[in-house]
Motif scaffolding. Structure first.
Motif: not given
Length: 88
Positions: A32-35, A53-59
């Motif tokens: 999806s656009e927001a995995p 955990c999101l891509p390119d974002t701190a957990p």
């Protein structure tokens, strides 16, 4: 892999953990656009932390359970847990 947490009946319960109660599930979202991926960590105190955990974002902490609040977890541990040499 998603994370599944099997809860105990209560912190002061003397009964054994149930084997038929469904777990609390934290399901990954892929394609999806927001995995979103969920991972877990067991603190040295025995507390269980579920991380979002999101891509390119701190957990970020999604949920936390005291050591008496859960009895089993399945899924992927966070890398820091593996780096410390612990097994879950």
């Amino acid at each position: 892999m998603s994370v599944s947490v099997y809860l105990t009946p209560g912190p002061n319960s003397q009964t054994p953990p149930p084997t038929t109660d469904p777990p609390v599930n934290f399901n990954d979202v892929v394609g999806s656009e927001a995995p979103v991926e969920y991972k877990y960590e067991i603190d040295p105190s025995g507390a269980l932390v579920v991380w979002r955990c999101l891509p390119d974002t701190a957990p970020a902490v999604e949920a936390a359970y005291s050591s008496a609040g859960w009895h089993k977890v399945t899924g992927t541990p966070v890398r820091s847990l593996l780096e410390r040499g612990s097994t879950a």
